[in-house]
Design a protein around this motif. Structure first.
Motif, PDB file in Angstrom:
ATOM      1  N   ASP B  19       0.845  -1.134  -0.119  1.00  0.00           N
ATOM      2  CA  ASP B  19       0.072  -0.109  -0.013  1.00  0.00           C
ATOM      3  C   ASP B  19       0.917   1.238  -0.123  1.00  0.00           C
ATOM      4  N   GLU B  20       0.286   2.448   0.111  1.00  0.00           N
ATOM      5  CA  GLU B  20       1.290   3.566  -0.041  1.00  0.00           C
ATOM      6  C   GLU B  20       2.014   3.990   1.289  1.00  0.00           C
ATOM      7  N   ILE B  21       1.754   3.272   2.245  1.00  0.00           N
ATOM      8  CA  ILE B  21       2.789   3.448   3.454  1.00  0.00           C
ATOM      9  C   ILE B  21       3.918   2.094   3.234  1.00  0.00           C
ATOM     10  N   PHE B  22       3.530   1.086   2.617  1.00  0.00           N
ATOM     11  CA  PHE B  22       4.615   0.197   2.442  1.00  0.00           C
ATOM     12  C   PHE B  22       5.627   0.595   1.569  1.00  0.00           C
ATOM     13  N   ASN B  23       4.893   1.222   0.288  1.00  0.00           N
ATOM     14  CA  ASN B  23       5.752   1.720  -0.482  1.00  0.00           C
ATOM     15  C   ASN B  23       6.853   2.962  -0.112  1.00  0.00           C
ATOM     16  N   LEU B  24       6.473   3.386   1.097  1.00  0.00           N
ATOM     17  CA  LEU B  24       7.297   4.760   1.499  1.00  0.00           C
ATOM     18  C   LEU B  24       8.354   3.929   2.658  1.00  0.00           C
ATOM     19  N   VAL B  25       7.973   3.052   3.620  1.00  0.00           N
ATOM     20  CA  VAL B  25       8.853   2.844   4.755  1.00  0.00           C
ATOM     21  C   VAL B  25       9.276   1.192   4.552  1.00  0.00           C
ATOM     22  N   LYS B  26       8.460   0.448   3.648  1.00  0.00           N
ATOM     23  CA  LYS B  26       8.707  -0.893   3.786  1.00  0.00           C
ATOM     24  C   LYS B  26       8.401  -1.763   4.601  1.00  0.00           C
ATOM     25  N   ILE B  27       7.402  -1.332   5.558  1.00  0.00           N
ATOM     26  CA  ILE B  27       6.622  -2.021   6.726  1.00  0.00           C
ATOM     27  C   ILE B  27       5.395  -2.320   6.468  1.00  0.00           C
ATOM     28  N   LYS B  51       5.752  -8.665  10.068  1.00  0.00           N
ATOM     29  CA  LYS B  51       7.215  -9.120  10.067  1.00  0.00           C
ATOM     30  C   LYS B  51       7.881  -8.535   9.230  1.00  0.00           C
ATOM     31  N   ILE B  52       9.308  -8.265   9.543  1.00  0.00           N
ATOM     32  CA  ILE B  52       9.948  -7.605   8.599  1.00  0.00           C
ATOM     33  C   ILE B  52      11.589  -8.067   8.679  1.00  0.00           C
ATOM     34  N   GLY B  53      12.313  -7.718   8.026  1.00  0.00           N
ATOM     35  CA  GLY B  53      13.869  -8.003   8.181  1.00  0.00           C
ATOM     36  C   GLY B  53      14.426  -9.043   7.437  1.00  0.00           C
ATOM     37  N   ILE B  54      15.423  -9.439   7.609  1.00  0.00           N
ATOM     38  CA  ILE B  54      16.257 -10.735   7.014  1.00  0.00           C
ATOM     39  C   ILE B  54      15.446 -11.839   7.601  1.00  0.00           C
ATOM     40  N   LYS B  55      14.960 -12.745   6.831  1.00  0.00           N
ATOM     41  CA  LYS B  55      14.319 -13.861   7.477  1.00  0.00           C
ATOM     42  C   LYS B  55      13.119 -13.512   8.438  1.00  0.00           C
ATOM     43  N   ASN B  56      12.589 -12.496   8.024  1.00  0.00           N
ATOM     44  CA  ASN B  56      11.371 -11.879   9.189  1.00  0.00           C
ATOM     45  C   ASN B  56      11.896 -11.981  10.587  1.00  0.00           C
ATOM     46  N   ASN B  57      13.132 -11.604  10.694  1.00  0.00           N
ATOM     47  CA  ASN B  57      13.559 -11.586  12.480  1.00  0.00           C
ATOM     48  C   ASN B  57      13.124 -10.778  13.172  1.00  0.00           C
ATOM     49  N   GLY B 110      12.804  -0.437  20.819  1.00  0.00           N
ATOM     50  CA  GLY B 110      12.687   0.293  19.585  1.00  0.00           C
ATOM     51  C   GLY B 110      13.793  -0.171  18.649  1.00  0.00           C
ATOM     52  N   ILE B 111      13.633   0.051  17.401  1.00  0.00           N
ATOM     53  CA  ILE B 111      14.262  -0.266  16.450  1.00  0.00           C
ATOM     54  C   ILE B 111      14.735   0.699  15.493  1.00  0.00           C
ATOM     55  N   PRO B 112      15.951   1.437  15.443  1.00  0.00           N
ATOM     56  CA  PRO B 112      16.042   2.599  14.498  1.00  0.00           C
ATOM     57  C   PRO B 112      16.313   2.250  13.159  1.00  0.00           C
ATOM     58  N   ASP B 113      16.025   2.852  11.891  1.00  0.00           N
ATOM     59  CA  ASP B 113      16.477   2.493  10.607  1.00  0.00           C
ATOM     60  C   ASP B 113      16.595   3.747   9.962  1.00  0.00           C
ATOM     61  N   HIS B 114      17.974   4.258  10.242  1.00  0.00           N
ATOM     62  CA  HIS B 114      18.674   5.344   9.477  1.00  0.00           C
ATOM     63  C   HIS B 114      18.102   5.491   8.227  1.00  0.00           C
ATOM     64  N   ALA B 115      18.313   4.450   7.389  1.00  0.00           N
ATOM     65  CA  ALA B 115      18.195   4.545   5.918  1.00  0.00           C
ATOM     66  C   ALA B 115      16.731   5.113   5.587  1.00  0.00           C
ATOM     67  N   LYS B 116      15.792   4.251   6.059  1.00  0.00           N
ATOM     68  CA  LYS B 116      14.363   4.316   5.988  1.00  0.00           C
ATOM     69  C   LYS B 116      13.598   5.644   6.866  1.00  0.00           C
ATOM     70  N   ARG B 117      14.462   6.236   7.493  1.00  0.00           N
ATOM     71  CA  ARG B 117      14.097   7.487   8.313  1.00  0.00           C
ATOM     72  C   ARG B 117      13.226   7.079   9.242  1.00  0.00           C
ATOM     73  N   THR B 118      13.098   5.767   9.960  1.00  0.00           N
ATOM     74  CA  THR B 118      12.225   5.252  10.763  1.00  0.00           C
ATOM     75  C   THR B 118      12.417   4.734  11.968  1.00  0.00           C
ATOM     76  N   LEU B 119      11.960   4.780  12.945  1.00  0.00           N
ATOM     77  CA  LEU B 119      12.129   4.443  14.238  1.00  0.00           C
ATOM     78  C   LEU B 119      10.658   3.562  14.727  1.00  0.00           C
ATOM     79  N   ILE B 120      11.020   2.340  14.980  1.00  0.00           N
ATOM     80  CA  ILE B 120      10.040   1.440  15.548  1.00  0.00           C
ATOM     81  C   ILE B 120       9.729   1.445  16.925  1.00  0.00           C
ATOM     82  N   LEU B 121       8.789   1.908  17.651  1.00  0.00           N
ATOM     83  CA  LEU B 121       8.650   1.786  19.027  1.00  0.00           C
ATOM     84  C   LEU B 121       7.757   0.636  19.763  1.00  0.00           C
TER      85      LEU B 121
END
Lengths: 214, 240
Positions: B19-27, B51-57, B110-121
């Motif tokens: 969707d439009e959000i996935f398109n932007l932040v890939k979550i 679930k995201i990341g390598i092997k959905n970790n 939390g998980i920061p993702d500098h490249a995607k300008r995202t912080l998951i809390l």
């Protein structure tokens, strides 16, 4: 001696009903099969534009889509877009990323063309012209029919790919470089083949051609 | 019944919708929670588990509306301390709010993702540390963008010569987040894991308990140097 049989009133009604049902089914089959049936094809020659030099006509399966470019907002992006349109680079480009009623994306000149579509790589192709800097605007509201350049995760990576929004997406304000807006023919874009489960559309629809009005 | 369960599982697996959000932040499975914030941060929340990341970790559960509403004021109050200019410099734009955040089966705040300008809390992270964890994770985003400025070797040299960090943040059992009474160069047990976590701990305490930490640093020369190291470099980013 043969006895002439006369249809009763209820039999006549049933007969008329079956005939009507047949006609309806027959016409419905052809209407449904033709996804463009209810889409009005726009003839740009019948429209007076105040700025024809910034009007682009994109022809897709269901007709013409008229896009007004916004060079005042993003001069470099519009310059790049116009260049590729003039060159014919977008002709036969796949709408490889399409989310129903949300957005459509095309313009991968390397891996997303009708003659060479690479499902593993589509979306990562380059134009060969290099990337351009993002031209972001807080005033471009990403309403229905907004046209913008796609990019990689980072800014300043815009190249040839573009997308068109099919609904209002305020989240995109300040995130993508605007190129223009669809002023006619949005219905034709809404008929483009979708694929919501994956990153790309299998056997996608294509742009027939894009040209500048003048 | 088994077939039904398998079918449900397949539907669940296939429910990854672009969707439009996935398109932007890939979550996947996110929705907009709040967009118009003074500092430009855009808050998104999980409408379904993802679930995201390598092997959905990396996995996180959908957020409960009431829990989200309750925690949001605390989150926005803390993140409102960062102005738009600073957030642009450190490359942070999207805050994703969900519950029970795990990386490789380890619960994390939390998980920061500098490249995607995202912080998951994680909305359900221990309330005692929740506020500080936000700043801790923001430091990781800062650090990712300014690796040269926050040099891990120089930082490590601030410690006692006999001290050695672990190989990775989860390679040791140094996981305690409580503030030491006797610091000896470190604010928490977790500070002793790796250099970048140590930096993030100092930064997060400076953001949440500044006066106390400065007082403690005045009695601990190693900690004093660490506090000064963080402060001067953050100033450099502010005045960049």
């Amino acid at each position: 001696m043969k006895k002439k049989l006369k249809a009763s009133f209820s039999e006549k009604i049933l007969f008329i009903f079956l005939i009507s049902l047949g006609i309806f089914s027959f016409s419905f089959f052809f209407i449904v099969k033709n996804k463009c049936f209810f889409v009005e094809n726009i003839d740009p020659n019948k429209i007076q534009f105040s700025n024809p030099q910034n009007i682009v006509v994109m022809n897709v399966e269901c007709g013409n889509v008229i896009i007004e470019l916004l060079p005042d907002l993003s001069p470099n992006a519009v310059k790049r877009f116009k260049y590729l349109v003039k060159k014919g680079s977008y002709n036969h480009s796949a709408f490889y990323r399409v989310v129903k009623d949300t957005f459509i994306q095309a313009g991968d000149l390397e891996y997303g063309n009708i003659d060479n579509i690479n499902y593993y790589k589509v979306g990562s192709g380059k134009s060969g012209l290099g990337t351009i800097k993002s031209e972001l605007s807080k005033n471009f509201l990403f309403e229905e029919g907004s046209v913008a350049l796609a990019r990689e995760d980072e800014f300043n990576t815009e190249d040839s790919e573009f997308f068109i929004t099919l609904k209002k997406i305020p989240l995109y304000i300040g995130e993508y470089t605007p190129v223009g807006k669809v002023i006619y023919g949005l219905d034709a874009l809404k008929k483009i083949k979708t694929g919501t489960k994956v990153e790309y559309v299998l056997r996608p629809d294509f742009i027939n051609y894009i040209k500048l009005l003048n | 019944m088994k077939i039904l369960l398998i079918l449900l599982l397949i539907l669940q697996i296939n429910s990854l919708k672009a969707d439009e959000i996935f398109n932007l932040v890939k979550i996947p499975n996110l929705e907009v929670y709040k967009l118009n914030n003074l500092n430009g941060l855009k808050y998104l929340n999980a409408k379904k588990d993802f679930k995201i990341g390598i092997k959905n970790n990396i996995r996180c559960n959908k957020s409960n509306k009431q829990n989200l509403d309750n925690k949001f004021s605390l989150i926005s109050k803390n993140l409102a301390r960062y102005d738009a200019d600073f957030l642009n410099r450190i490359n942070l734009r999207f805050i994703v709010l969900c519950e029970n955040l795990y990386v490789s089966e380890i619960n994390t705040g939390g998980i920061p993702d500098h490249a995607k300008r995202t912080l998951i809390l994680d909305l359900n992270f221990n309330e005692k540390y929740f506020e500080r964890v936000m700043h801790h994770e923001i430091f990781h985003i800062i650090h990712n963008g300014f690796k040269v400025l926050f040099d891990e070797e120089i930082w490590s040299d601030l410690n006692d010569k006999t001290f050695k960090y672990a190989e990775c943040s989860t390679c040791s059992n140094r996981l305690g987040l409580d503030l030491y009474l006797e610091t000896n160069g470190f604010l928490t047990e977790y500070s002793k894991s790796i250099a970048s976590e140590d930096m993030a701990e100092v930064y997060s305490f400076l953001m949440t308990d500044k006066i106390n930490i400065e007082n403690m640093a005045n009695k601990d020369s190693i900690l004093f140097n660490k506090v000064e190291y963080i402060k001067t470099r953050i100033d450099k980013i502010l005045n960049f």
